[in-house]
Design a protein around this motif. Structure first.
Motif, PDB file in Angstrom:
ATOM      1  N   UNK A  43      42.438  31.516  31.180  1.00  0.00           N
ATOM      2  CA  UNK A  43      43.486  32.481  31.483  1.00  0.00           C
ATOM      3  C   UNK A  43      44.842  31.849  31.205  1.00  0.00           C
ATOM      4  N   UNK A  44      45.798  32.697  30.902  1.00  0.00           N
ATOM      5  CA  UNK A  44      47.123  32.211  30.533  1.00  0.00           C
ATOM      6  C   UNK A  44      47.990  31.980  31.762  1.00  0.00           C
ATOM      7  N   UNK A  45      47.914  32.883  32.743  1.00  0.00           N
ATOM      8  CA  UNK A  45      48.747  32.789  33.931  1.00  0.00           C
ATOM      9  C   UNK A  45      48.411  31.539  34.741  1.00  0.00           C
ATOM     10  N   UNK A  46      49.424  30.970  35.368  1.00  0.00           N
ATOM     11  CA  UNK A  46      49.253  29.808  36.243  1.00  0.00           C
ATOM     12  C   UNK A  46      49.857  30.141  37.603  1.00  0.00           C
ATOM     13  N   UNK A  47      49.553  29.309  38.592  1.00  0.00           N
ATOM     14  CA  UNK A  47      49.950  29.604  39.965  1.00  0.00           C
ATOM     15  C   UNK A  47      51.286  28.997  40.372  1.00  0.00           C
ATOM     16  N   UNK A  48      51.870  28.176  39.509  1.00  0.00           N
ATOM     17  CA  UNK A  48      53.109  27.490  39.860  1.00  0.00           C
ATOM     18  C   UNK A  48      54.068  27.507  38.682  1.00  0.00           C
ATOM     19  N   UNK A  49      55.338  27.753  38.948  1.00  0.00           N
ATOM     20  CA  UNK A  49      56.351  27.771  37.898  1.00  0.00           C
ATOM     21  C   UNK A  49      56.528  26.384  37.285  1.00  0.00           C
ATOM     22  N   UNK A  50      56.972  26.388  36.029  1.00  0.00           N
ATOM     23  CA  UNK A  50      57.267  25.148  35.294  1.00  0.00           C
ATOM     24  C   UNK A  50      56.040  24.257  35.115  1.00  0.00           C
ATOM     25  N   UNK A  51      54.880  24.874  34.992  1.00  0.00           N
ATOM     26  CA  UNK A  51      53.677  24.119  34.646  1.00  0.00           C
ATOM     27  C   UNK A  51      53.124  24.564  33.290  1.00  0.00           C
ATOM     28  N   UNK A  52      53.361  25.820  32.921  1.00  0.00           N
ATOM     29  CA  UNK A  52      52.995  26.289  31.588  1.00  0.00           C
ATOM     30  C   UNK A  52      54.035  27.294  31.106  1.00  0.00           C
ATOM     31  N   UNK A  53      54.596  26.989  29.956  1.00  0.00           N
ATOM     32  CA  UNK A  53      55.490  27.925  29.280  1.00  0.00           C
ATOM     33  C   UNK A  53      54.784  28.468  28.039  1.00  0.00           C
ATOM     34  N   UNK A  54      55.194  29.640  27.590  1.00  0.00           N
ATOM     35  CA  UNK A  54      54.637  30.227  26.364  1.00  0.00           C
ATOM     36  C   UNK A  54      55.785  30.728  25.503  1.00  0.00           C
ATOM     37  N   UNK A  55      55.601  30.667  24.192  1.00  0.00           N
ATOM     38  CA  UNK A  55      56.655  31.094  23.278  1.00  0.00           C
ATOM     39  C   UNK A  55      56.060  31.886  22.119  1.00  0.00           C
ATOM     40  N   UNK A  56      56.879  32.784  21.583  1.00  0.00           N
ATOM     41  CA  UNK A  56      56.452  33.595  20.443  1.00  0.00           C
ATOM     42  C   UNK A  56      57.695  34.079  19.702  1.00  0.00           C
ATOM     43  N   UNK A  57      57.473  34.628  18.520  1.00  0.00           N
ATOM     44  CA  UNK A  57      58.550  35.193  17.708  1.00  0.00           C
ATOM     45  C   UNK A  57      58.184  36.625  17.358  1.00  0.00           C
ATOM     46  N   UNK A  58      59.125  37.536  17.531  1.00  0.00           N
ATOM     47  CA  UNK A  58      58.904  38.928  17.168  1.00  0.00           C
ATOM     48  C   UNK A  58      60.034  39.409  16.270  1.00  0.00           C
ATOM     49  N   UNK A  59      59.840  40.523  15.600  1.00  0.00           N
ATOM     50  CA  UNK A  59      60.849  41.080  14.702  1.00  0.00           C
ATOM     51  C   UNK A  59      61.409  42.371  15.272  1.00  0.00           C
ATOM     52  N   UNK A  97      54.012  31.643  34.996  1.00  0.00           N
ATOM     53  CA  UNK A  97      53.819  31.965  36.410  1.00  0.00           C
ATOM     54  C   UNK A  97      54.746  33.104  36.819  1.00  0.00           C
ATOM     55  N   UNK A  98      56.057  32.889  36.711  1.00  0.00           N
ATOM     56  CA  UNK A  98      57.016  33.885  37.195  1.00  0.00           C
ATOM     57  C   UNK A  98      57.451  34.889  36.129  1.00  0.00           C
ATOM     58  N   UNK A  99      56.976  34.731  34.889  1.00  0.00           N
ATOM     59  CA  UNK A  99      57.224  35.685  33.784  1.00  0.00           C
ATOM     60  C   UNK A  99      58.691  35.753  33.348  1.00  0.00           C
ATOM     61  N   UNK A 100      59.522  34.842  33.804  1.00  0.00           N
ATOM     62  CA  UNK A 100      60.925  34.851  33.402  1.00  0.00           C
ATOM     63  C   UNK A 100      61.079  34.499  31.927  1.00  0.00           C
ATOM     64  N   UNK A 101      62.018  35.157  31.263  1.00  0.00           N
ATOM     65  CA  UNK A 101      62.446  34.700  29.942  1.00  0.00           C
ATOM     66  C   UNK A 101      63.458  33.591  30.182  1.00  0.00           C
ATOM     67  N   UNK A 102      63.054  32.355  29.934  1.00  0.00           N
ATOM     68  CA  UNK A 102      63.917  31.218  30.260  1.00  0.00           C
ATOM     69  C   UNK A 102      64.971  31.015  29.185  1.00  0.00           C
ATOM     70  N   UNK A 103      64.593  31.157  27.939  1.00  0.00           N
ATOM     71  CA  UNK A 103      65.562  31.009  26.850  1.00  0.00           C
ATOM     72  C   UNK A 103      65.131  31.853  25.661  1.00  0.00           C
ATOM     73  N   UNK A 104      66.076  32.128  24.774  1.00  0.00           N
ATOM     74  CA  UNK A 104      65.795  32.920  23.578  1.00  0.00           C
ATOM     75  C   UNK A 104      66.726  32.483  22.450  1.00  0.00           C
ATOM     76  N   UNK A 105      66.328  32.799  21.240  1.00  0.00           N
ATOM     77  CA  UNK A 105      67.164  32.529  20.071  1.00  0.00           C
ATOM     78  C   UNK A 105      66.847  33.584  19.023  1.00  0.00           C
TER      79      UNK A 105
END
Length: 216
Positions: free
Chosen positions: A44-60, A78-86
Motif C-alpha cells: 500500500x502507498x499510504x503510511x501512518x506517519x508524516x515525513x516517512x514516505x513522499x510521492x512525486x509525479x508530473x502531469x500536463x 500520510x497527510x496528503x499535503x502538497x509539500x512543493x511543486x514546480x
C-alpha cells in the motif's frame, strides 16, 4: 464499421452496440500484449506517519491557446499535503531535484531526515531516474523508490491527486496561457492543503491532519 453500416445499409448504431454485436459473434481481434509489469505491486502507498514516505509525479495542463504546461508536485503519503511543486514548459531532473530540496526545507528546515526515515516514491520517467538526482537523494538520506514499469497504480496516490486537482481547481479557472496558469497554481495548492477534506484523513484537510500528526 459504423461508417460502413451507415453508408451501405443506412443503419445507425452506437459504437457500444457495434462492439457488443462483434463480441457476441466472435469478430473482435484478440490483443496480444508482450509488455507488462516487471514486478507486481502488492503493498500500500499510504503510511501512518508524516515525513516517512513522499510521492512525486508530473502531469500536463493544456492551456486554451494550445500550449501545454507541465506540473511536477511532491506529496506526503500520510497527510496528503502538497509539500512543493514546480511548473514549466519542460521538466527535467534538475527541476525534480529542486522540488525535493524545497520539500526538505519545508518539512525539515536546514536539517536532513535521519537515514532510513524517508522514502521518495516515483515512476520511471526520465526526470526521476537522472543520475544527479539519485546522487542527491542519497546525500539527503532519502530512499529512492521507483514503481514497477507500466504500473501507474503503484503510484496511485499521485494519480488520484492528478484527477482531483484538475477537476476541482484547474478546470474551474482561466487557462488562457501558461503564464496565467502558473500565476494561479500556488493559490490552488493553498486551497487544496487548507480547505479540501479527505475521507482517508477522517474528513480533515491535509494541513489539519499534518498538525494533528505533529501534535501527537
Amino acid at each position: 464499421m459504423r461508417a460502413i453500416l451507415q453508408r451501405d445499409y443506412g443503419v445507425t448504431l452506437s459504437k457500444y452496440m457495434v462492439h457488443r454485436f462483434m463480441k457476441e459473434e466472435g469478430l473482435l481481434l484478440r490483443r496480444f500484449r508482450t509488455r507488462g509489469n516487471s514486478r507486481v505491486h502488492t503493498g500500500k502507498i499510504a503510511v501512518d506517519k508524516s515525513n516517512t514516505r513522499w510521492a512525486s509525479d508530473i502531469t500536463s495542463i493544456k492551456c486554451w491557446n494550445g500550449q501545454k504546461l507541465r506540473l511536477a508536485f511532491l506529496i506526503d503519503c500520510c497527510d496528503r499535503s502538497i509539500i512543493s511543486w514546480k511548473a514549466g514548459m519542460h521538466i527535467q531532473g534538475c527541476d525534480i531535484e529542486l522540488l525535493v530540496q524545497n520539500a526538505l526545507f519545508e518539512r525539515f528546515g536546514e536539517s536532513i531526515p535521519p537515514k532510513g526515515q524517508l522514502q521518495l516514491l516515483h515512476d520511471n520517467g526520465p526526470e526521476y531516474i537522472e543520475k544527479n538526482l539519485r546522487k542527491s537523494l542519497k546525500q539527503w538520506n532519502i530512499e529512492d523508490c521507483n514503481t514497477p514499469t507500466y504500473s501507474p497504480q503503484s503510484n496511485g496516490m499521485c494519480e488520484a491527486l492528478n484527477g482531483t486537482f484538475k477537476r476541482d481547481y484547474v478546470f474551474e479557472n482561466c487557462l488562457d496561457n501558461p503564464t496565467v496558469v502558473m500565476s494561479q497554481i500556488q493559490k490552488w495548492v493553498d486551497e487544496y492543503n487548507n480547505f479540501a477534506p479527505h475521507s482517508a484523513l477522517k474528513m480533515k484537510t491535509p494541513k489539519e491532519y499534518f498538525n494533528f500528526q505533529i501534535a501527537a
